[in-house]
Design a protein around this motif. Structure first.
Motif, PDB file in Angstrom:
ATOM      1  N   ILE A   1      11.416  -7.578   1.668  1.00 45.42           N
ATOM      2  CA  ILE A   1      11.323  -6.197   1.219  1.00 45.42           C
ATOM      3  C   ILE A   1      10.185  -6.189   0.207  1.00 45.42           C
ATOM      4  CG2 ILE A   1      12.465  -4.290   0.033  1.00 45.42           C
ATOM      5  CD1 ILE A   1      15.143  -5.639   0.921  1.00 45.42           C
ATOM      6  N   VAL A   2       9.183  -5.361   0.455  1.00 47.57           N
ATOM      7  CA  VAL A   2       8.014  -5.298  -0.415  1.00 47.57           C
ATOM      8  C   VAL A   2       7.874  -3.871  -0.925  1.00 47.57           C
ATOM      9  CG1 VAL A   2       5.515  -5.611  -0.583  1.00 47.57           C
ATOM     10  CG2 VAL A   2       6.862  -7.110   0.904  1.00 47.57           C
ATOM     11  N   ILE A   3       7.733  -3.752  -2.242  1.00 44.74           N
ATOM     12  CA  ILE A   3       7.470  -2.454  -2.854  1.00 44.74           C
ATOM     13  C   ILE A   3       6.226  -2.586  -3.719  1.00 44.74           C
ATOM     14  CG2 ILE A   3       9.876  -1.729  -2.807  1.00 44.74           C
ATOM     15  CD1 ILE A   3      10.048  -2.413  -5.773  1.00 44.74           C
ATOM     16  N   TYR A   4       5.489  -1.512  -3.829  1.00 45.16           N
ATOM     17  CA  TYR A   4       4.289  -1.557  -4.670  1.00 45.16           C
ATOM     18  C   TYR A   4       4.104  -0.219  -5.369  1.00 45.16           C
ATOM     19  CZ  TYR A   4       1.921   1.024  -0.988  1.00 45.16           C
ATOM     20  OH  TYR A   4       1.565   1.976  -0.065  1.00 45.16           O
ATOM     21  N   ASP A   5       3.327  -0.251  -6.428  1.00 50.91           N
ATOM     22  CA  ASP A   5       2.945   0.950  -7.163  1.00 50.91           C
ATOM     23  C   ASP A   5       1.459   0.824  -7.448  1.00 50.91           C
ATOM     24  OD1 ASP A   5       3.039   3.332  -8.547  1.00 50.91           O
ATOM     25  OD2 ASP A   5       3.801   2.434 -10.387  1.00 50.91           O
ATOM     26  N   ALA A   6       0.700   1.783  -6.980  1.00 53.52           N
ATOM     27  CA  ALA A   6      -0.751   1.726  -7.156  1.00 53.52           C
ATOM     28  C   ALA A   6      -1.290   3.143  -7.284  1.00 53.52           C
ATOM     29  CB  ALA A   6      -1.399   1.030  -5.966  1.00 53.52           C
ATOM     30  N   LYS A   7      -2.480   3.248  -7.843  1.00 54.62           N
ATOM     31  CA  LYS A   7      -3.148   4.548  -7.916  1.00 54.62           C
ATOM     32  C   LYS A   7      -3.343   5.077  -6.499  1.00 54.62           C
ATOM     33  CE  LYS A   7      -5.621   4.222 -12.237  1.00 54.62           C
ATOM     34  NZ  LYS A   7      -6.911   4.410 -12.885  1.00 54.62           N
ATOM     35  N   ALA A   8      -3.331   6.389  -6.369  1.00 52.38           N
ATOM     36  CA  ALA A   8      -3.403   7.027  -5.050  1.00 52.38           C
ATOM     37  C   ALA A   8      -4.569   6.528  -4.206  1.00 52.38           C
ATOM     38  CB  ALA A   8      -3.479   8.542  -5.219  1.00 52.38           C
ATOM     39  N   GLU A   9      -5.729   6.327  -4.816  1.00 54.39           N
ATOM     40  CA  GLU A   9      -6.896   5.910  -4.042  1.00 54.39           C
ATOM     41  C   GLU A   9      -6.796   4.458  -3.556  1.00 54.39           C
ATOM     42  OE1 GLU A   9      -7.989   5.508  -8.436  1.00 54.39           O
ATOM     43  OE2 GLU A   9      -7.112   7.078  -7.213  1.00 54.39           O
ATOM     44  N   ARG A  10      -5.825   3.698  -4.057  1.00 54.73           N
ATOM     45  CA  ARG A  10      -5.674   2.295  -3.647  1.00 54.73           C
ATOM     46  C   ARG A  10      -4.494   2.056  -2.702  1.00 54.73           C
ATOM     47  NH1 ARG A  10      -7.871  -1.803  -5.267  1.00 54.73           N
ATOM     48  NH2 ARG A  10      -5.974  -3.037  -5.541  1.00 54.73           N
ATOM     49  N   THR A  11      -3.643   3.047  -2.507  1.00 50.26           N
ATOM     50  CA  THR A  11      -2.445   2.820  -1.695  1.00 50.26           C
ATOM     51  C   THR A  11      -2.777   2.451  -0.254  1.00 50.26           C
ATOM     52  OG1 THR A  11      -2.213   5.167  -1.199  1.00 50.26           O
ATOM     53  CG2 THR A  11      -0.996   4.320  -3.101  1.00 50.26           C
ATOM     54  N   ARG A  12      -3.868   2.963   0.275  1.00 46.47           N
ATOM     55  CA  ARG A  12      -4.206   2.653   1.664  1.00 46.47           C
ATOM     56  C   ARG A  12      -4.449   1.160   1.878  1.00 46.47           C
ATOM     57  NH1 ARG A  12      -9.512   1.753   2.585  1.00 46.47           N
ATOM     58  NH2 ARG A  12     -10.963   2.468   1.001  1.00 46.47           N
TER      59      ARG A  12
END
Length: 89
Positions: free
Chosen positions: A5-16
């Protein structure tokens, strides 16, 4: 096989960057949450890649949970389950 299970939090421009990579190996459940069964080698590759992606920016964060035995995993889905094969086009 291990269940990740992988979760992440990143700025919108980096989520892709995260989404594109993780979709190659895991099921995209919701926003920045992915899960699936992978080989131990693929799990190691995912960890290394996530570490590399997070290292690029001080604002990113990621967590990888590993369940090495199905006897330790109890998964209940309510409503439409994105992990169900019928959701794959």
């Amino acid at each position: 096989m291990v269940h990740l299970i992988v979760i992440y939090d990143a700025k919108a421009e980096r989520t892709r960057h995260y989404r594109t990579y993780l979709r190659r190996h895991l099921t995209h459940l919701q926003q920045s949450v992915f899960e699936g069964d992978v080989t131990a080698g693929t799990a190691d590759e995912i960890r290394e890649t996530m570490d590399g992606l997070v290292s690029e920016s001080a604002y990113d964060a990621a967590v990888v949970y590993e369940v090495s035995s199905q006897s330790y995993l109890k998964r209940e889905a309510y409503g439409d389950d994105p992990a169900d094969d019928k959701h794959i086009l």
